[in-house]
Design a protein around this motif. Structure first.
Motif, mmCIF file in Angstrom:
data_model
loop_
_atom_site.group_PDB
_atom_site.id
_atom_site.type_symbol
_atom_site.label_atom_id
_atom_site.label_comp_id
_atom_site.label_asym_id
_atom_site.label_seq_id
_atom_site.Cartn_x
_atom_site.Cartn_y
_atom_site.Cartn_z
ATOM 1 N N LEU A 199 0.829 -1.199 0.000
ATOM 2 C CA LEU A 199 0.000 0.000 0.000
ATOM 3 C C LEU A 199 0.865 1.250 0.000
ATOM 4 O O LEU A 199 0.527 2.253 -0.646
ATOM 5 C CB LEU A 199 -0.940 0.003 1.208
ATOM 6 N N ALA A 200 2.002 1.198 0.692
ATOM 7 C CA ALA A 200 2.925 2.340 0.684
ATOM 8 C C ALA A 200 3.412 2.621 -0.736
ATOM 9 O O ALA A 200 3.514 3.790 -1.161
ATOM 10 C CB ALA A 200 4.109 2.072 1.613
ATOM 11 N N GLU A 201 3.713 1.559 -1.481
ATOM 12 C CA GLU A 201 4.145 1.751 -2.873
ATOM 13 C C GLU A 201 3.017 2.320 -3.722
ATOM 14 O O GLU A 201 3.243 3.154 -4.607
ATOM 15 C CB GLU A 201 4.630 0.415 -3.444
ATOM 16 N N ALA A 202 1.787 1.880 -3.475
ATOM 17 C CA ALA A 202 0.647 2.419 -4.213
ATOM 18 C C ALA A 202 0.447 3.899 -3.893
ATOM 19 O O ALA A 202 0.121 4.705 -4.780
ATOM 20 C CB ALA A 202 -0.616 1.633 -3.870
ATOM 21 N N LEU A 203 0.652 4.276 -2.640
ATOM 22 C CA LEU A 203 0.537 5.693 -2.272
ATOM 23 C C LEU A 203 1.651 6.520 -2.914
ATOM 24 O O LEU A 203 1.429 7.668 -3.309
ATOM 25 C CB LEU A 203 0.573 5.832 -0.751
ATOM 26 N N ALA A 204 2.840 5.939 -3.028
ATOM 27 C CA ALA A 204 3.930 6.645 -3.704
ATOM 28 C C ALA A 204 3.588 6.894 -5.166
ATOM 29 O O ALA A 204 3.851 7.970 -5.715
ATOM 30 C CB ALA A 204 5.229 5.846 -3.575
ATOM 31 N N ALA A 205 2.977 5.903 -5.811
ATOM 32 C CA ALA A 205 2.573 6.065 -7.212
ATOM 33 C C ALA A 205 1.488 7.123 -7.339
ATOM 34 O O ALA A 205 1.489 7.930 -8.280
ATOM 35 C CB ALA A 205 2.084 4.726 -7.775
ATOM 36 N N THR A 206 0.552 7.134 -6.392
ATOM 37 C CA THR A 206 -0.501 8.152 -6.405
ATOM 38 C C THR A 206 0.095 9.537 -6.201
ATOM 39 O O THR A 206 -0.330 10.508 -6.831
ATOM 40 C CB THR A 206 -1.536 7.862 -5.308
#
Length: 342
Positions: free
Chosen positions: A292-299
Motif C-alpha cells: 500500500l505504501a508503494e501504491a501511495l507513492a505512485a498516487t
C-alpha cells in the motif's frame, strides 16, 4: 539482567511525571512502583529517577533506559502483529489517514492495492497525525498517511533527539499552499501574490492547526492575521471564501475548485505542507503495508504531475521527495522540479 517489567514501570513514570500517576496508569500501588524503580537502580548500579516536590526527573541513565524501553516495546508490538498475521484466516490491513489525504490521495492508492491484493481485508481510520503516529506505534494501525507543516516530521530519524523508536517517516510529496480568493477580489486577476498584499483581508482557516503556522508567515509579510472563520475542513473553508467571508490558504492536494473562487500562487517564501507515511521500522514489516505504501507513492507521483498545470496555466507542482528525505544537508529542489520516489 534488566527486567522488562521494570523498564515498563520506568517508562510510565517518565510519561506521567510522578510515581502516583504512573501507579494509577499501571494499576499498581505507589509503593509497588517505588519498589520496581529501586530494584532497577540496584541492578543498574545508578539512580534512574530523582523525586522532588515538583515531580520526578530522570537521570541520564534513566533517560537512556526509557529510550531502550520504547524500542523494546515497539519491537515486541511488531512481533505480536506478525504472529497475529500468521493465525489470521484472511490478511488484514489498517491504515490511518488525515481527512484531505484520505479524500484526495488514498482512494486511488486503495484502488491500485485492491486490484493486486483482493484477499486483504482493509480498514481505514480517519485520524490526525498526532493520533495516527501512536496508533502505528501501538499496533492499532499498520501504517498512517500523515503530514506536517514547518519544522520536523512527526517521526524523527533513528538516533535523532525526539525520535520515535520503532517507527520510520517516509516522505511522499511537498504540498504547496495556494491562495484561494473570492471571485471579484482585487487580486483575483494575478498569477501570484505576496502575502503582504493581503494585510487588510480577513482569513478563513481550513485547519485549526494552521493558525500558528499562518501567523508566522503573516508576521514575515509584516501584518497581523485577522481570522474571520475557523474550520476543520478545507472544502468548507473554500465555500466560505466563495461566500465572501475572507481569503484562505489551502494545500494543493485539498483544492476543490469551489465555484466562486480563484486560486493564485504565493510568492516566496511559499508555505507548504509535507505529506508522508508512518511505518513500523524493522525486518518484520507487513508486506501488505509495504504494498500500500508503494501504491501511495505512485498516487503521489500522479498527483504531482497533475498539479503541474494550475488554473491559470503552469504552476509549481507538488514536489515529490525521495524515500529517505533530503540527505547531507541538501537543499530542496526549486519549485516546479519533480523528484521521483525511489
Amino acid at each position: 539482567m534488566i527486567d522488562v517489567q521494570r523498564l515498563r514501570v520506568l517508562r510510565a513514570v517518565a510519561e506521567h511525571g510522578s510515581f502516583n500517576k504512573a501507579a494509577g496508569a499501571l494499576l499498581l500501588t505507589p509503593s509497588a512502583v517505588s519498589q520496581h524503580i529501586a530494584a532497577l537502580e540496584r541492578t543498574l548500579g545508578h539512580p534512574v529517577a530523582v523525586r522532588s516536590t515538583r515531580g520526578v526527573t530522570l537521570t541520564e541513565p534513566g533517560r537512556l533506559l526509557v529510550e531502550a524501553a520504547e524500542t523494546i516495546s515497539a519491537e515486541l508490538d511488531q512481533v505480536r502483529r506478525a504472529i497475529d498475521r500468521l493465525t489470521q484466516e484472511r490478511p488484514r490491513l489498517t491504515v490511518a489517514t488525515f481527512t484531505s489525504g484520505g479524500r484526495h490521495l488514498l482512494p486511488a492508492a486503495l484502488a491500485r492495492f485492491v486490484q493486486t491484493h483482493p484477499e486483504v481485508e482493509l480498514t481505514v481510520l480517519e485520524s490526525e497525525p498526532e493520533d495516527a503516529v501512536p496508533m502505528v506505534r501501538g499496533g492499532a494501525a499498520d501504517l498512517a498517511l500523515a503530514y506536517h507543516f514547518d519544522g520536523p516530521p512527526p517521526v524523527r530519524p533513528d538516533g535523532h533527539p525526539g525520535g520515535r523508536p520503532g517507527l520510520v517517516w517516509r516522505p511522499l510529496l511537498e504540498d504547496p499552499l495556494r491562495l484561494v480568493l473570492p471571485d471579484g477580489h482585487r487580486l483575483a486577476g494575478r498569477t501570484s501574490v505576496d502575502l503582504g498584499e493581503l494585510s487588510g483581508d480577513r482569513w478563513v482557516l481550513g485547519c485549526l492547526k494552521t493558525e500558528a503556522f499562518l501567523r508566522r508567515y503573516a508576521e514575515l509579510a509584516g501584518f497581523d492575521l485577522r481570522v474571520a472563520a475557523s474550520t476543520t475542513d478545507y472544502f468548507f473553508a473554500q465555500t466560505l471564501v466563495a461566500a465572501g467571508v475572507g481569503v484562505s490558504l489551502v494545500p494543493q492536494v485539498a483544492l476543490a475548485g469551489a465555484a466562486g473562487t480563484v486560486v493564485v500562487r504565493v510568492e516566496p517564501p511559499r508555505p507548504a505542507r509535507h505529506i508522508g507515511l508512518v511505518l513500523p521500522r524493522g525486518r518484520r514489516t507487513d508486506p501488505s503495508a509495504e504494498a500500500l505504501a508503494e501504491a501511495l507513492a505512485a498516487t503521489a507521483t500522479a498527483t504531482a504531475e497533475q498539479a503541474g498545470a494550475g488554473p491559470r496555466g503552469p504552476a509549481p507542482a507538488a514536489r515529490l521527495l525521495p524515500r529517505g528525505g533530503l540527505r547531507g544537508g541538501a537543499q530542496p529542489p526549486e519549485p516546479g522540479v519533480t523528484r521521483p520516489v525511489s
